[in-house]
Write a protein that holds these residues in place. Sequence first.
Motif, PDB file in Angstrom:
ATOM      1  N   ASN A  76      26.649  65.986  38.321  1.00 25.73           N
ATOM      2  CA  ASN A  76      27.376  66.247  39.563  1.00 25.73           C
ATOM      3  C   ASN A  76      28.892  66.277  39.396  1.00 25.73           C
ATOM      4  O   ASN A  76      29.626  66.148  40.370  1.00 25.73           O
ATOM      5  CB  ASN A  76      26.988  65.210  40.619  1.00 25.73           C
ATOM      6  CG  ASN A  76      25.485  65.080  40.748  1.00 25.73           C
ATOM      7  OD1 ASN A  76      24.921  64.064  40.383  1.00 25.73           O
ATOM      8  ND2 ASN A  76      24.830  66.117  41.213  1.00 25.73           N
ATOM      9  N   CYS A  85      30.750  66.581  42.932  1.00 20.79           N
ATOM     10  CA  CYS A  85      29.835  67.002  43.989  1.00 20.79           C
ATOM     11  C   CYS A  85      29.248  65.724  44.583  1.00 20.79           C
ATOM     12  O   CYS A  85      28.342  65.121  44.015  1.00 20.79           O
ATOM     13  CB  CYS A  85      28.729  67.876  43.413  1.00 20.79           C
ATOM     14  SG  CYS A  85      27.581  68.446  44.657  1.00 20.79           S
ATOM     15  N   ASP A  87      28.250  64.236  48.433  1.00 24.02           N
ATOM     16  CA  ASP A  87      28.164  64.506  49.867  1.00 24.02           C
ATOM     17  C   ASP A  87      29.121  63.678  50.701  1.00 24.02           C
ATOM     18  O   ASP A  87      29.756  64.183  51.610  1.00 24.02           O
ATOM     19  CB  ASP A  87      26.735  64.246  50.379  1.00 24.02           C
ATOM     20  CG  ASP A  87      25.813  65.393  50.037  1.00 24.02           C
ATOM     21  OD1 ASP A  87      26.313  66.411  49.524  1.00 24.02           O
ATOM     22  OD2 ASP A  87      24.604  65.261  50.270  1.00 24.02           O
ATOM     23  N   GLN A  91      31.027  66.312  52.508  1.00 24.00           N
ATOM     24  CA  GLN A  91      30.500  66.692  53.825  1.00 24.00           C
ATOM     25  C   GLN A  91      30.490  65.572  54.862  1.00 24.00           C
ATOM     26  O   GLN A  91      30.784  65.813  56.017  1.00 24.00           O
ATOM     27  CB  GLN A  91      29.062  67.212  53.699  1.00 24.00           C
ATOM     28  CG  GLN A  91      28.965  68.624  53.207  1.00 24.00           C
ATOM     29  CD  GLN A  91      28.439  68.695  51.781  1.00 24.00           C
ATOM     30  OE1 GLN A  91      27.631  67.874  51.385  1.00 24.00           O
ATOM     31  NE2 GLN A  91      28.923  69.647  51.019  1.00 24.00           N
ATOM     32  N   ASN A 115      22.315  63.183  40.648  1.00 26.83           N
ATOM     33  CA  ASN A 115      21.382  64.026  41.379  1.00 26.83           C
ATOM     34  C   ASN A 115      21.285  65.391  40.687  1.00 26.83           C
ATOM     35  O   ASN A 115      22.057  66.290  40.985  1.00 26.83           O
ATOM     36  CB  ASN A 115      21.867  64.191  42.825  1.00 26.83           C
ATOM     37  CG  ASN A 115      20.958  65.098  43.627  1.00 26.83           C
ATOM     38  OD1 ASN A 115      19.939  65.570  43.131  1.00 26.83           O
ATOM     39  ND2 ASN A 115      21.330  65.344  44.871  1.00 26.83           N
ATOM     40  N   SER A 117      19.320  67.755  41.074  1.00 29.43           N
ATOM     41  CA  SER A 117      18.889  68.889  41.894  1.00 29.43           C
ATOM     42  C   SER A 117      20.049  69.529  42.666  1.00 29.43           C
ATOM     43  O   SER A 117      19.868  70.515  43.362  1.00 29.43           O
ATOM     44  CB  SER A 117      17.761  68.466  42.843  1.00 29.43           C
ATOM     45  OG  SER A 117      18.188  67.400  43.636  1.00 29.43           O
ATOM     46  N   ASP A 118      21.257  68.959  42.553  1.00 28.49           N
ATOM     47  CA  ASP A 118      22.438  69.542  43.206  1.00 28.49           C
ATOM     48  C   ASP A 118      23.592  69.531  42.203  1.00 28.49           C
ATOM     49  O   ASP A 118      24.591  68.851  42.402  1.00 28.49           O
ATOM     50  CB  ASP A 118      22.787  68.708  44.455  1.00 28.49           C
ATOM     51  CG  ASP A 118      23.921  69.330  45.260  1.00 28.49           C
ATOM     52  OD1 ASP A 118      24.199  70.537  45.078  1.00 28.49           O
ATOM     53  OD2 ASP A 118      24.539  68.604  46.055  1.00 28.49           O
TER      54      ASP A 118
END
Length: 141
Positions: A76, A85, A87, A91, A115, A117-118
Amino acid sequence: MSSPSKRREMDLMKLMMSDYRVEMVNDGMQEFFVDFHGPKDSLYQGGVWRIKVGLPDAYPYKSPSIGFVNKIYHPNVDEISGSVCLDVINQTWSPMFDLVNVFEVFLPQLLLYPNPSDPLNGEAAALMMRDKSSYDQRVKG
């Protein structure tokens, strides 16, 4: 409610008093570097990373920008730019959070629980999912 510049000042002081080495860029409080130690019981334990922090004018209503200056192998974190990256920073940031949260909660969580997957580093994510022991070796470098 205090002004964003007062809050920025307070958060920065709190960070400096929390045993983090903070190095200011220029005279303003917009940009600085923090020495961040890899969390205990993680693959990154024992490592020290220089984190570049940028505070937007609207901080704490707008999240800080966080980037690793020295290389870190992590799904990430972009290997070239060092951008993260995460969240909670990208975000779901809230003015309830402060700079100490970033270094005592968010970044340790990121390093402890990658993570794949991201990913920002697709190679690290693929290696982590395909061959965990090789990934672990690569992280420890």
